[in-house]
Scaffold this motif. Sequence first.
Motif, PDB file in Angstrom:
ATOM      1  N   THR A   1       3.650   7.262   7.516  1.00 18.34           N
ATOM      2  CA  THR A   1       3.791   7.202   8.973  1.00 18.34           C
ATOM      3  C   THR A   1       4.355   5.841   9.336  1.00 18.34           C
ATOM      4  O   THR A   1       3.679   5.016   9.944  1.00 18.34           O
ATOM      5  CB  THR A   1       2.428   7.436   9.662  1.00 18.34           C
ATOM      6  N   GLU A   2       5.574   5.613   8.926  1.00 19.41           N
ATOM      7  CA  GLU A   2       6.203   4.312   9.147  1.00 19.41           C
ATOM      8  C   GLU A   2       6.834   4.249  10.535  1.00 19.41           C
ATOM      9  O   GLU A   2       7.430   5.230  11.002  1.00 19.41           O
ATOM     10  CB  GLU A   2       7.292   4.078   8.098  1.00 19.41           C
ATOM     11  N   ALA A   3       6.701   3.118  11.162  1.00 20.46           N
ATOM     12  CA  ALA A   3       7.375   2.868  12.438  1.00 20.46           C
ATOM     13  C   ALA A   3       8.116   1.544  12.330  1.00 20.46           C
ATOM     14  O   ALA A   3       7.713   0.650  11.567  1.00 20.46           O
ATOM     15  CB  ALA A   3       6.364   2.811  13.576  1.00 20.46           C
TER      16      ALA A   3
ATOM     17  N   LEU B   1      -1.411   6.353   8.618  1.00 21.41           N
ATOM     18  CA  LEU B   1      -1.923   6.442   7.250  1.00 21.41           C
ATOM     19  C   LEU B   1      -0.800   6.789   6.289  1.00 21.41           C
ATOM     20  O   LEU B   1       0.274   7.236   6.705  1.00 21.41           O
ATOM     21  CB  LEU B   1      -3.015   7.519   7.130  1.00 21.41           C
ATOM     22  N   ASP B   2      -1.070   6.557   5.013  1.00 25.45           N
ATOM     23  CA  ASP B   2      -0.271   7.128   3.925  1.00 25.45           C
ATOM     24  C   ASP B   2      -1.167   8.147   3.233  1.00 25.45           C
ATOM     25  O   ASP B   2      -2.393   8.008   3.238  1.00 25.45           O
ATOM     26  CB  ASP B   2       0.109   6.063   2.885  1.00 25.45           C
ATOM     27  N   PHE B   3      -0.548   9.138   2.614  1.00 24.90           N
ATOM     28  CA  PHE B   3      -1.343  10.098   1.851  1.00 24.90           C
ATOM     29  C   PHE B   3      -0.583  10.500   0.606  1.00 24.90           C
ATOM     30  O   PHE B   3       0.630  10.761   0.653  1.00 24.90           O
ATOM     31  CB  PHE B   3      -1.651  11.352   2.687  1.00 24.90           C
TER      32      PHE B   3
ATOM     33  N   LYS C   1       0.829  -1.212   0.000  1.00 30.21           N
ATOM     34  CA  LYS C   1       0.000   0.000   0.000  1.00 30.21           C
ATOM     35  C   LYS C   1       0.868   1.269   0.000  1.00 30.21           C
ATOM     36  O   LYS C   1       0.667   2.186  -0.801  1.00 30.21           O
ATOM     37  CB  LYS C   1      -0.930   0.007   1.239  1.00 30.21           C
ATOM     38  N   THR C   2       1.813   1.324   0.933  1.00 24.74           N
ATOM     39  CA  THR C   2       2.684   2.494   1.023  1.00 24.74           C
ATOM     40  C   THR C   2       3.505   2.634  -0.260  1.00 24.74           C
ATOM     41  O   THR C   2       3.689   3.751  -0.778  1.00 24.74           O
ATOM     42  CB  THR C   2       3.624   2.357   2.236  1.00 24.74           C
ATOM     43  N   THR C   3       3.955   1.511  -0.786  1.00 26.48           N
ATOM     44  CA  THR C   3       4.747   1.533  -2.019  1.00 26.48           C
ATOM     45  C   THR C   3       3.932   2.102  -3.163  1.00 26.48           C
ATOM     46  O   THR C   3       4.400   2.980  -3.907  1.00 26.48           O
ATOM     47  CB  THR C   3       5.221   0.107  -2.362  1.00 26.48           C
TER      48      THR C   3
ATOM     49  N   THR D   1       6.384  -0.533   9.296  1.00 23.47           N
ATOM     50  CA  THR D   1       4.966  -0.714   8.977  1.00 23.47           C
ATOM     51  C   THR D   1       4.246   0.615   9.191  1.00 23.47           C
ATOM     52  O   THR D   1       4.673   1.443   9.997  1.00 23.47           O
ATOM     53  CB  THR D   1       4.343  -1.828   9.859  1.00 23.47           C
ATOM     54  N   THR D   2       3.154   0.794   8.443  1.00 22.68           N
ATOM     55  CA  THR D   2       2.357   2.015   8.570  1.00 22.68           C
ATOM     56  C   THR D   2       1.544   1.965   9.854  1.00 22.68           C
ATOM     57  O   THR D   2       0.841   0.975  10.098  1.00 22.68           O
ATOM     58  CB  THR D   2       1.418   2.147   7.356  1.00 22.68           C
ATOM     59  N   VAL D   3       1.627   3.009  10.652  1.00 20.03           N
ATOM     60  CA  VAL D   3       0.902   2.985  11.921  1.00 20.03           C
ATOM     61  C   VAL D   3      -0.253   3.989  11.966  1.00 20.03           C
ATOM     62  O   VAL D   3      -1.014   4.004  12.927  1.00 20.03           O
ATOM     63  CB  VAL D   3       1.849   3.238  13.118  1.00 20.03           C
TER      64      VAL D   3
HETATM   65 MG   LIG Z   1       2.217   0.765   4.667  1.00 23.92          MG
END
Ligand SMILES: [Mg+2]
Length: 210
Positions: free
Chosen positions: A60-62, A86-88, A45-47, A82-84
């Motif tokens: 918002t990766e942690a 959201l991504d935008f 998803k983030t990619t 991992t996203t904690v």
């Molecule tokens: Mg992600």
Amino acid sequence: MVSKAASETLAEADPPPVAAGGKYLDSNVSGAAKILVVGPLGVGKTTLIGTVSEIEPLSTEASMTQASVRVDPHVDSGKRTTTVALDFGRLTIDGDLVLYLFGTPGQQRFLPAWQDLAKGALGALALVDTRDLTASFDALGNLEDLDLPFAVAVNVFPSGPRYDADDIRTALDLLPETPLVTCDARDRVSSIRALIALVRHLINVATEPS
Ligand SMILES: [Mg+2]
Ligand SMILES: Nc1nc2c(ncn2[C@@H]2O[C@H](COP(=O)(O)OP(=O)(O)OP(=O)(O)O)[C@@H](O)[C@H]2O)c(=O)[nH]1
């Protein structure tokens, strides 16, 4: 909202038009849609949002640590973050329709966060990974609970088994009208194509007689 004029032009667009670049919205933009990008942990998803976004994406990766190894199995697969929240990202297609892309966290325990993210969304792109189709059940179920129309995009990983589309549809219990496409979340064109398949579906859902 997606304007009818923008929608009609978009529905005919093939191959996908190149997104407008730059920080500011193109003056031709006449429609907007909030879109969720959902799917299980590590599906891409983030990619995908980073690949297609015409602005610097928010993420918002942690760090993933050994503390989560029992609940987040990807800790042992080389995935480090991992996203904690959201991504935008933002993508303008066909010059006049802007998609605001919101990526959700992958773990079901973050469901309350992505229920909030779903407010005002017109639809969702659900990424799936053929290495574990069952991992997508929660996300697809959440979308059905939210009554949010969606398209499914298989993010193809090299080690992932290749299945016929019909088999994937059966495994995921998809409705006949739900679009099913393939993409590579690292590839801009295929990722934009997946989003266009979703937008076409949203147009059909919005314009078909109930
Ligand atoms: Mg992600
Ligand atoms: N080979 C391959 N690797 C990919 C692809 N998409 C993502 N990756 C890699 O897979 C890993 C996971 O990607 P992410 O984009 O962080 O996945 P995510 O769905 O946002 O993960 P969470 O936020 O933890 O749920 C990253 O290391 C990516 O580089 C793909 O299409 N092919």
